[in-house]
Design an enzyme around this catalytic site. Structure first.
Site, PDB file in Angstrom:
ATOM      1  N   SER A   1      27.745  -1.757 -26.539  1.00 58.69           N
ATOM      2  CA  SER A   1      26.471  -1.566 -25.857  1.00 58.69           C
ATOM      3  C   SER A   1      26.228  -0.074 -25.601  1.00 58.69           C
ATOM      4  O   SER A   1      26.246   0.709 -26.545  1.00 58.69           O
ATOM      5  CB  SER A   1      26.468  -2.382 -24.565  1.00 58.69           C
ATOM      6  OG  SER A   1      25.165  -2.521 -24.074  1.00 58.69           O
TER       7      SER A   1
ATOM      8  N   ARG B   1      19.740  -6.296 -11.363  1.00 62.82           N
ATOM      9  CA  ARG B   1      20.896  -6.870 -12.036  1.00 62.82           C
ATOM     10  C   ARG B   1      20.602  -8.291 -12.522  1.00 62.82           C
ATOM     11  O   ARG B   1      21.021  -8.689 -13.611  1.00 62.82           O
ATOM     12  CB  ARG B   1      22.089  -6.879 -11.075  1.00 62.82           C
ATOM     13  CG  ARG B   1      23.331  -7.522 -11.619  1.00 62.82           C
ATOM     14  CD  ARG B   1      23.862  -6.793 -12.828  1.00 62.82           C
ATOM     15  NE  ARG B   1      25.190  -7.252 -13.206  1.00 62.82           N
ATOM     16  CZ  ARG B   1      25.884  -6.763 -14.216  1.00 62.82           C
ATOM     17  NH1 ARG B   1      25.369  -5.794 -14.946  1.00 62.82           N
ATOM     18  NH2 ARG B   1      27.072  -7.222 -14.499  1.00 62.82           N
TER      19      ARG B   1
ATOM     20  N   ASP C   1      23.235 -12.176 -29.970  1.00 58.60           N
ATOM     21  CA  ASP C   1      22.889 -11.011 -29.146  1.00 58.60           C
ATOM     22  C   ASP C   1      21.428 -10.664 -29.410  1.00 58.60           C
ATOM     23  O   ASP C   1      21.080 -10.220 -30.498  1.00 58.60           O
ATOM     24  CB  ASP C   1      23.807  -9.840 -29.528  1.00 58.60           C
ATOM     25  CG  ASP C   1      23.563  -8.594 -28.680  1.00 58.60           C
ATOM     26  OD1 ASP C   1      22.576  -8.567 -27.926  1.00 58.60           O
ATOM     27  OD2 ASP C   1      24.367  -7.651 -28.782  1.00 58.60           O
TER      28      ASP C   1
ATOM     29  N   HIS D   1      24.898 -11.015 -25.878  1.00 58.28           N
ATOM     30  CA  HIS D   1      25.333  -9.617 -25.870  1.00 58.28           C
ATOM     31  C   HIS D   1      26.703  -9.451 -25.203  1.00 58.28           C
ATOM     32  O   HIS D   1      27.527  -8.661 -25.650  1.00 58.28           O
ATOM     33  CB  HIS D   1      24.285  -8.795 -25.113  1.00 58.28           C
ATOM     34  CG  HIS D   1      24.572  -7.335 -25.067  1.00 58.28           C
ATOM     35  ND1 HIS D   1      24.625  -6.554 -26.203  1.00 58.28           N
ATOM     36  CD2 HIS D   1      24.821  -6.501 -24.026  1.00 58.28           C
ATOM     37  CE1 HIS D   1      24.890  -5.308 -25.853  1.00 58.28           C
ATOM     38  NE2 HIS D   1      25.026  -5.243 -24.549  1.00 58.28           N
ATOM     39  N   ASP D   2      26.933 -10.201 -24.132  1.00 62.04           N
ATOM     40  CA  ASP D   2      28.187 -10.090 -23.380  1.00 62.04           C
ATOM     41  C   ASP D   2      29.423 -10.502 -24.181  1.00 62.04           C
ATOM     42  O   ASP D   2      30.544 -10.292 -23.713  1.00 62.04           O
ATOM     43  CB  ASP D   2      28.125 -10.951 -22.118  1.00 62.04           C
ATOM     44  CG  ASP D   2      27.816 -10.118 -20.886  1.00 62.04           C
ATOM     45  OD1 ASP D   2      27.741  -8.884 -21.022  1.00 62.04           O
ATOM     46  OD2 ASP D   2      27.653 -10.705 -19.799  1.00 62.04           O
TER      47      ASP D   2
END
Lengths: 208, 409
Positions: free
Chosen positions: B172, B242, B338, B371-372
């Site tokens: 990232s 967040r 992602d 993505h994580d």
């Protein structure tokens, strides 16, 4: 482009021919490299700097896990990004017939590499002709084991077809080698029709 | 994404947590490189005269200093990649990838991970004390870029006496730093592993970041960025930022698999705005634990750094120019689900590296974790990292990582 993976490496008699055609220490790109078997062999034999392109994710992951430089990509779409003459040899082993646009792929190979090595199954091989004549069905052989509905091969050609295309594209055939079923070379002095009938596969070293 | 022990702590213990977090800003428990009157030039056109960078190391530097691996952390990461976090007590964020016998094998590599410039975990950032005023920088801190972060890391590497890194690895925003390392200090990087990243932030990515920043700045406790001086904390704003960002880190499929439309501790909906759904409760939890460990202004600065990142713009409009003549061995990794940095973005990197004639591998990992995924247990991903580092280590003439353990029966 994982056509090559269906055929056990031991059967890949074209590898031995490619070995002869590649100069030691050169930079090669193997298009449709599968799990990188040919790249590994060329590294061991000739100390080449090898890169590869492979369509199947499994092939790429296996190759990268073996420490090879392989990109997940498609010969039809991902060759455009490479600059001219980036490699000494661009190798397309048993993959041309599986591309959507073989002529465009060939153009790219000739542009990216100083020389190109192309091997493909010869659809003019007598056993194939005979199967089609006698059974009236799409032929299947050890080199072409899959039925028509599951094969990745969508652009079959004969040796004669390929030579005609090269002629059309102003490509020099630096070396032409036809192999019979047992992997033996058909003598150089044989005429094209003989090659086209008795060669199960062919390997060409091209330059433009 | 696992729930932590900090859940439901009383105000008293949260204060302790807050004190620990504040302590880490200027006097981190990590190793610290201080640069007194040793200016760090920034893209913004000014220089930081005095600055510091906090870092962790794992493993041992070999005699030839050729086995150093730099890890670059993502937006809300820090230098605690493979050790227990001094504030939260949680394991390192890359514990599953980095360690003895792991793909980034600390038995053979000397692994360095530094907090980024603009961060809030010991490296100079907006929460740090400005030595000229004795007050936290807040918004008087110059805006920093990914290139500035890498420039700071480069100074650290020089100070550690390392001429050339064996590898630079990051996902990232960390991946952006890897690209920047390869582009700017390519000769000092033998192998580069940019993961789930891109050569630029897309319009959509900038849009999500802007939502987050506006949430922080809309919180009355943000106080125009002077909340540290004024003794407040924009908890609500940062928490909402967040929550929004977290949605972008996971895939729709993964969210649905995990939560579906399940209700939180109730049989029927309440016809109110309580957290009826588990996903709401989960996001609120993500938001509240984040504010315990992160500084709101730091979040503004780091999201901005990502927005500004555009490798093509830095190199006459062509990404390939950034990698011209690159002798680095590259391995680009993307994940199928992602949508923040989709595979198309990784392919853009690969095409640029191809066009530059660089040595490149590219692996797309099939996963629905979004993505994580780069932070999670993904065996195929780990296999690729181990394989790539093994090949690179052999080519570099250093010990490769241990072979992968046999898969569990």
């Amino acid at each position: 482009m994982n056509v090559a993976q269906h055929i056990p490496a031991a059967r890949r008699v074209d590898y031995e021919v490619i070995r002869e055609l590649v100069e030691p220490g050169s930079r090669i790109l193997d298009v449709g490299c599968g799990d990188g078997a040919l790249m590994t062999m060329l590294q061991e034999w000739h100390g080449v700097r090898a890169s590869g392109i492979e369509l199947s994710q499994k092939g790429v992951n296996d190759a990268v896990a073996r420490g090879l430089s392989v990109v997940q990509g498609d010969a039809d779409t991902d060759l455009d990004a490479y600059p001219d003459n980036a490699f000494d040899y661009v190798i397309l082993s048993q993959t041309l017939q599986a591309t959507r646009d073989p002529k465009r792929v060939l153009e790219n190979l000739l542009r990216i590499g100083e020389r190109s090595i192309v091997s493909f199954p010869n659809f003019g091989y007598w056993r194939l002709r005979l199967q089609l004549l006698v059974h009236g069905q799409m032929p299947r052989t050890g080199l072409l084991p899959d039925p028509w509905w599951s094969t990745s091969n969508i652009h079959f050609c004969t040796i004669r077809d390929f030579v005609a295309l090269c002629d059309d594209m102003d490509v020099d055939l630096l070396r032409s080698i036809a192999l019979n079923t047992s992997g033996q070379r058909i003598p150089l002095n044989a005429p094209w029709w003989f090659w086209n009938l008795f060669g199960e596969q062919a390997v060409f070293l091209l330059h433009r | 994404m696992t729930q932590t022990a900090t859940d439901g702590t009383s105000d008293g213990s949260a204060g302790t947590l807050e004190e620990r977090r504040h302590g880490e800003v200027d006097r981190p428990s990590s190793a610290l490189a201080k640069f007194q009157n040793d200016p760090l030039p920034l893209d913004a056109g000014i220089a930081l005269p005095t600055w510091q960078i906090a870092y962790q190391t794992y493993g041992t530097l070999n005699d030839t200093r050729s086995n150093a691996v730099l890890l670059c952390h993502a937006l809300t990461g820090d230098q605690h990649a493979a050790n227990r976090h001094p504030v939260t007590g949680r394991p390192g964020w890359w514990d599953n990838l980095v360690g003895p016998g792991r793909p980034v094998d600390t038995d053979v590599f000397f692994v360095i991970c530094a907090n980024v410039l603009g961060g809030c975990s010991g490296t100079t950032g907006p929460a740090s004390i400005d030595p000229t005023t004795g007050h936290p920088y807040g918004l008087t801190m110059p805006v920093v870029t990914v290139a500035d972060m890498v420039r700071a890391q480069h100074r650290l590497i020089e100070r550690l006496g390392i001429e050339r890194l064996f590898a630079v690895v990051g996902g990232s925003m960390g991946g952006m730093q890897v690209l920047e390392w390869g582009a700017t200090y390519g000769k000092k990087v033998f192998a580069a592993l940019p993961i789930a990243t891109g050569t630029r932030h897309s319009s959509q990515n900038i849009a999500f970041h802007e939502v987050g920043r506006q949430a922080v700045m809309a919180d009355p406790d943000w106080r125009g960025g002077r909340y540290l001086d004024e003794g407040t904390k924009p908890k609500k704003g940062l928490s909402v930022a967040r929550m929004a960002a977290h949605i972008t880190y996971v895939s729709e499929a993964a969210l649905h698999r995990k939560f579906g439309r399940a209700l939180q501790d109730r049989e029927v909906v309440t016809y109110g705005f309580d957290a009826d759904f588990q996903i709401e409760s989960y996001l609120r939890h993500q938001g509240s634990t984040f504010v315990d460990r992160f500084d709101a202004n730091s979040y503004l600065y780091l999201t901005r750094a990502m927005d500004y990142f555009d490798l093509a713009a830095e190199h006459d409009g062509l990404v390939a120019n950034a990698f011209r003549g690159s002798e680095t061995r590259w391995c680009v990794v993307s994940f199928t689900s992602d949508w923040l940095f989709p595979t198309t973005e990784s392919r853009r990197i690969v095409h640029a590296l191809n066009a530059a004639g660089a040595d490149v591998s590219f692996v797309e990992i099939e996963t629905d974790k979004g993505h994580d995924a780069f932070l999670l247990e993904e065996p195929e991903f780990h296999r690729a990292v181990r394989g790539f580092l093994t090949g690179a280590a052999r080519a570099h003439g250093i010990a490769p990582p241990a072979p992968a353990p046999a898969p569990a029966p």
